[in-house]
Design an enzyme around this catalytic site. Structure first.
Site, PDB file in Angstrom:
ATOM      1  N   MET A  31       0.850  -1.195   0.000  1.00 31.71           N
ATOM      2  CA  MET A  31       0.000   0.000   0.000  1.00 31.71           C
ATOM      3  C   MET A  31       0.885   1.245   0.000  1.00 31.71           C
ATOM      4  O   MET A  31       0.444   2.334   0.384  1.00 31.71           O
ATOM      5  CB  MET A  31      -0.941  -0.016   1.207  1.00 31.71           C
ATOM      6  CG  MET A  31      -1.885  -1.215   1.163  1.00 31.71           C
ATOM      7  SD  MET A  31      -3.439  -0.948   2.004  1.00 31.71           S
ATOM      8  CE  MET A  31      -2.880  -0.753   3.666  1.00 31.71           C
ATOM      9  N   ALA A  33       4.113   3.898   0.855  1.00 33.97           N
ATOM     10  CA  ALA A  33       4.846   4.389   2.029  1.00 33.97           C
ATOM     11  C   ALA A  33       5.886   3.332   2.398  1.00 33.97           C
ATOM     12  O   ALA A  33       5.939   2.835   3.532  1.00 33.97           O
ATOM     13  CB  ALA A  33       3.898   4.681   3.190  1.00 33.97           C
ATOM     14  N   LEU A  34       6.673   2.980   1.408  1.00 38.22           N
ATOM     15  CA  LEU A  34       7.558   1.822   1.533  1.00 38.22           C
ATOM     16  C   LEU A  34       8.691   2.056   2.526  1.00 38.22           C
ATOM     17  O   LEU A  34       9.186   3.169   2.690  1.00 38.22           O
ATOM     18  CB  LEU A  34       8.142   1.467   0.157  1.00 38.22           C
ATOM     19  CG  LEU A  34       7.111   1.150  -0.924  1.00 38.22           C
ATOM     20  CD1 LEU A  34       7.814   0.701  -2.202  1.00 38.22           C
ATOM     21  CD2 LEU A  34       6.114   0.089  -0.475  1.00 38.22           C
ATOM     22  N   GLY A  37      11.224  -2.992   5.224  1.00 29.49           N
ATOM     23  CA  GLY A  37      10.498  -4.265   5.292  1.00 29.49           C
ATOM     24  C   GLY A  37       9.984  -4.658   3.907  1.00 29.49           C
ATOM     25  O   GLY A  37      10.174  -5.790   3.458  1.00 29.49           O
ATOM     26  N   HIS A  38       9.375  -3.693   3.218  1.00 28.44           N
ATOM     27  CA  HIS A  38       8.888  -3.963   1.855  1.00 28.44           C
ATOM     28  C   HIS A  38      10.069  -4.303   0.931  1.00 28.44           C
ATOM     29  O   HIS A  38       9.980  -5.203   0.102  1.00 28.44           O
ATOM     30  CB  HIS A  38       8.194  -2.725   1.264  1.00 28.44           C
ATOM     31  CG  HIS A  38       6.954  -2.309   1.990  1.00 28.44           C
ATOM     32  ND1 HIS A  38       6.887  -1.155   2.727  1.00 28.44           N
ATOM     33  CD2 HIS A  38       5.735  -2.896   2.079  1.00 28.44           C
ATOM     34  CE1 HIS A  38       5.662  -1.032   3.229  1.00 28.44           C
ATOM     35  NE2 HIS A  38       4.948  -2.068   2.867  1.00 28.44           N
ATOM     36  N   GLY A 149       4.722 -10.363   4.356  1.00 25.31           N
ATOM     37  CA  GLY A 149       5.516 -10.283   5.588  1.00 25.31           C
ATOM     38  C   GLY A 149       4.800 -10.927   6.767  1.00 25.31           C
ATOM     39  O   GLY A 149       3.568 -10.863   6.880  1.00 25.31           O
ATOM     40  N   LYS A 151       4.845  -9.924   9.734  1.00 23.28           N
ATOM     41  CA  LYS A 151       4.320  -8.969  10.715  1.00 23.28           C
ATOM     42  C   LYS A 151       2.789  -9.050  10.722  1.00 23.28           C
ATOM     43  O   LYS A 151       2.168  -9.007  11.763  1.00 23.28           O
ATOM     44  CB  LYS A 151       4.780  -7.542  10.431  1.00 23.28           C
ATOM     45  CG  LYS A 151       4.271  -6.599  11.534  1.00 23.28           C
ATOM     46  CD  LYS A 151       4.906  -5.267  11.473  1.00 23.28           C
ATOM     47  CE  LYS A 151       4.136  -4.276  10.666  1.00 23.28           C
ATOM     48  NZ  LYS A 151       2.765  -3.990  11.073  1.00 23.28           N
ATOM     49  N   GLN A 155      -2.966 -11.946   8.432  1.00 20.26           N
ATOM     50  CA  GLN A 155      -3.195 -11.708   6.995  1.00 20.26           C
ATOM     51  C   GLN A 155      -2.606 -12.860   6.171  1.00 20.26           C
ATOM     52  O   GLN A 155      -3.209 -13.333   5.208  1.00 20.26           O
ATOM     53  CB  GLN A 155      -2.567 -10.376   6.582  1.00 20.26           C
ATOM     54  CG  GLN A 155      -2.546 -10.150   5.078  1.00 20.26           C
ATOM     55  CD  GLN A 155      -2.164  -8.735   4.697  1.00 20.26           C
ATOM     56  OE1 GLN A 155      -2.968  -7.833   4.751  1.00 20.26           O
ATOM     57  NE2 GLN A 155      -0.915  -8.540   4.302  1.00 20.26           N
ATOM     58  N   SER A 188       4.457   1.098   7.787  1.00 25.75           N
ATOM     59  CA  SER A 188       4.214   2.419   7.180  1.00 25.75           C
ATOM     60  C   SER A 188       3.616   3.362   8.211  1.00 25.75           C
ATOM     61  O   SER A 188       3.811   4.572   8.151  1.00 25.75           O
ATOM     62  CB  SER A 188       3.264   2.285   5.999  1.00 25.75           C
ATOM     63  OG  SER A 188       3.794   1.363   5.088  1.00 25.75           O
TER      64      SER A 188
HETATM   65  O1  PAF Z   1      -0.273  -5.828   3.776  1.00 22.69           O
HETATM   66  C1  PAF Z   1      -0.654  -4.871   3.045  1.00 22.69           C
HETATM   67  O2  PAF Z   1       0.054  -3.882   2.833  1.00 22.69           O
HETATM   68  C2  PAF Z   1      -2.030  -4.974   2.395  1.00 22.69           C
HETATM   69  O3  PAF Z   1      -2.936  -5.567   3.244  1.00 22.69           O
HETATM   70  C3  PAF Z   1      -1.998  -5.653   1.016  1.00 22.69           C
HETATM   71  C4  PAF Z   1      -1.606  -7.103   1.126  1.00 22.69           C
HETATM   72  C5  PAF Z   1      -1.051  -4.916   0.088  1.00 22.69           C
HETATM   73  C6  PAF Z   1      -3.396  -5.590   0.396  1.00 22.69           C
HETATM   74  O4  PAF Z   1      -3.836  -4.288   0.212  1.00 22.69           O
END
Ligand code: PAF
Length: 283
Positions: A31, A33-34, A37-38, A149, A151, A155, A188
């Site tokens: 989403m 705002a990297l 971690g990303h 991830g 974290k 999810q 983020s």
């Molecule tokens: O983990 C996230 O940043 C979001 O939930 C994802 C997987 C990009 C879905 O919008």
């Protein structure tokens, strides 16, 4: 050279070319705002695939709190720069209209007890929103592997179940939590913390580490009570939940089954900023 796409059609054309050349595709949904971690997910995707695709899309339908959506950080220029520097091949930044055209019928997914505890309990509709957008991205990108991830522990469990439900062959790769040097899990949302909140926030991991240390000697009930007491001592933190659950079912563990696998998960607020973290106790 990193390529940036905003339109599904153009992205699809490029990905079809790559698939014709038998290139494997790794996908990292974000989403924006990297942070590092990303970037660690991109690094891994780059290592394991011929092509890496990263999506940047703040998915409105996964926010149960509109204020959180409005305040979600947007840093598109620095996102593109970070991804280019990391050698990400393709960045996909779609508009809401691209992702959710009026003609698109939104699915309703059900994840049983996986979605009724912890995040699911406190963020109604959140995981359906995540599942809808991830399925949509999977259909668009058709990756060989997708990176998530740890974290967002719950999810990850939901995504694995989604892949099972839709009969997808995409390999879900789970990636370790990346922390700041002081232990705060990268997120983020950390950028929204004030200086004083940021100074206090690593206390979450400090408490989790102590929980792990005490897990051998304390019962689950004792551990939970001890943790609540520690967090409640910190005026800037307001706990939402602390649970010790099975990493598979996400159901609370007990004295009999805790050694078969358990993970401690926490969510708390610092003012209106919601932070989550977790630590494996027994695996
Ligand atoms: O983990 C996230 O940043 C979001 O939930 C994802 C997987 C990009 C879905 O919008």
């Amino acid at each position: 050279m990193t390529e940036v796409f905003n339109k599904i059609e153009a992205l699809d054309e490029r990905l079809s070319e790559l698939r014709k050349q038998h290139k494997t595709i790794g996908f990292v949904p974000t989403m924006g705002a990297l942070h590092k971690g990303h970037i660690s997910l991109i690094e891994r995707s780059n290592r394991e695939n011929d092509t890496s695709v990263c999506s940047v899309f703040v998915n409105p339908i996964q926010f149960n709190n509109q204020n959180d959506l409005l305040k979600y950080p947007h840093t598109p220029e620095s996102d593109i720069e970070m991804l280019s520097n990391e050698g990400c091949d393709i960045i996909f930044i779609p508009s809401r209209e691209q992702m959710y055209p009026e003609s698109l019928k939104l699915e309703n997914y059900h994840f049983g007890t996986l979605e009724t505890v912890m995040e699911g309990k406190f963020r109604p509709g959140h995981f359906n929103g995540v599942a809808v957008v991830v399925k949509r991205f999977f259909d668009i990108v058709q990756p060989n592997k997708a990176y998530f991830g740890l974290k967002d522990f719950q999810q990850l469990a939901i995504i694995k179940d989604l892949v099972r439900q839709i009969g997808s062959k995409i390999e879900i790769v789970e990636c370790g939590i990346i922390r700041e040097v002081d232990g705060l899990a990268m997120s983020s949302r950390n950028s929204r913390l004030s200086a004083i909140q940021r100074k206090v926030a690593p206390y979450i991991y400090e408490v989790l580490l102590a929980v792990k240390e005490k897990a051998g000697e304390m019962s689950i009930e004792e551990l939970k009570a001890w943790t609540l007491e520690q967090i409640n001592r910190e005026d800037l933190m307001k706990i939402e939940y602390f649970e010790i659950v099975s990493p598979i079912s996400l159901m609370p563990v007990n004295e009999q089954n805790k050694h078969l696998g358990s993970v401690a998960c926490i969510a708390l607020y610092m003012d209106e900023i919601r932070l989550i973290d977790n630590i494996i106790l027994f695996l």
